[in-house]
Write a protein that holds these residues in place. Structure first.
Motif, PDB file in Angstrom:
ATOM      1  N   ARG A   1       0.833  -1.212   0.000  1.00 55.27           N
ATOM      2  CA  ARG A   1       0.000   0.000   0.000  1.00 55.27           C
ATOM      3  C   ARG A   1       0.864   1.256   0.000  1.00 55.27           C
ATOM      4  NH1 ARG A   1      -5.448  -0.781   1.110  1.00 55.27           N
ATOM      5  NH2 ARG A   1      -5.946  -2.956   1.580  1.00 55.27           N
TER       6      ARG A   1
ATOM      7  N   ASP B   1       1.743   4.831  -3.319  1.00 59.15           N
ATOM      8  CA  ASP B   1       1.845   6.290  -3.265  1.00 59.15           C
ATOM      9  C   ASP B   1       2.914   6.820  -4.216  1.00 59.15           C
ATOM     10  OD1 ASP B   1      -0.127   6.437  -1.335  1.00 59.15           O
ATOM     11  OD2 ASP B   1       1.290   6.398   0.336  1.00 59.15           O
ATOM     12  N   ASP B   2       3.898   5.964  -4.529  1.00 60.50           N
ATOM     13  CA  ASP B   2       5.008   6.400  -5.379  1.00 60.50           C
ATOM     14  C   ASP B   2       4.839   5.984  -6.841  1.00 60.50           C
ATOM     15  OD1 ASP B   2       6.363   7.494  -3.166  1.00 60.50           O
ATOM     16  OD2 ASP B   2       7.176   5.517  -2.644  1.00 60.50           O
TER      17      ASP B   2
ATOM     18  N   GLY C   1      -7.034   8.323  -4.804  1.00 63.23           N
ATOM     19  CA  GLY C   1      -5.768   8.860  -5.288  1.00 63.23           C
ATOM     20  C   GLY C   1      -5.479   8.485  -6.719  1.00 63.23           C
TER      21      GLY C   1
END
Length: 248
Positions: A70, A74-75, A91
């Motif tokens: 998880r 984000d990257d 996102g």
């Protein structure tokens, strides 16, 4: 291949990763649905380098998306997953319904197309299975001058494979989740993902030139492993199609 369902490969100049799982061995989940990881991944997120796209078959089970996985999302510029997963993750995650496609730009020009394809995480009709094990999606990758790649996700349905073959066969590379996981408390201990014999049948249905098995190790609920897969493909005379770590 990094263990469990996690595989990295390059396609059309983009670097892709399937179902990211990098947590250490231990018990994961919640009471009544604990999954036990028995071996660490063979790499870490920090060692992966750039990842352009994650193909996430589903986000609800820790053996397909764990804590480190998880954080990795984000990257990453884009994660493709189920429609429900896209909503939950938000996102940079996008859900794909069955047969829904998205075009992505290649670094050196041109595009690749990723199509969401059916997957059923257990025996029986989807409407009976999904309330118990959740929504799952597979993926087919295509592009001009590129091989056709199928990523099965946690699929147990050969009928779904036949549907996919009807639209995309022959497949150049099939990344098949094939550890024969079972739980006594689910579906009377029936398969919830392909076993070795079904992986052979799936390869034949798809006309797959190459088969990359994943999601057959590192977790206690798998009932078959590499030796079983190898034996099944040898028996079928298809051992030359197996690839335990090549790139697409």
């Amino acid at each position: 291949m990094f263990g469990g369902p996690t595989a990295g490969f390059e396609y059309g100049g983009l670097r892709l990763l399937t179902d990211p799982t990098f947590d250490g061995p231990g018990a994961y989940g919640r009471p009544g649905r604990v999954l036990t990881k028995t071996a660490p991944a063979t790499t870490t997120p920090a060692d992966l380098g750039r990842i352009d796209l994650v193909l996430l078959s589903h986000d609800e089970h820790p053996d397909n998306l764990d804590n480190f996985g998880r954080a990795l999302l984000d990257d990453v510029s884009l994660t493709l997953t189920t429609p429900g997963g896209g909503q939950r993750l938000g996102g940079k995650a996008k859900g794909l319904a069955d047969w829904e496609s998205i075009e992505l730009n290649r670094p050196d020009g041109g595009t690749i197309t990723v199509t969401g394809v059916p997957a059923i995480h257990g025996p029986g009709p989807r409407e009976e299975v999904e309330p118990i094990t959740g929504q799952v999606v597979g993926f087919v990758l295509t592009g001009e001058g590129l091989p056709t790649v199928y990523v099965s996700g946690d699929n147990a349905s050969l009928d779904a494979v036949r549907e996919i073959a009807g639209r995309f066969a022959p497949i150049d590379t099939a990344i098949l989740f094939a550890g024969a996981p079972r739980f006594p408390s689910l579906f009377d201990n029936q398969l919830i993902v392909l076993d070795s014999a079904q992986a052979v049948e799936a390869a034949e249905i798809l006309g797959a030139r190459r088969v990359v098995p994943v999601h057959y190790d590192s977790w206690a609920h798998f009932t078959e492993g590499r030796n079983d897969i190898e034996a099944a493909f040898i028996t079928a005379g298809l051992s030359d199609r197996l690839d335990w770590g090549g790139r697409s």
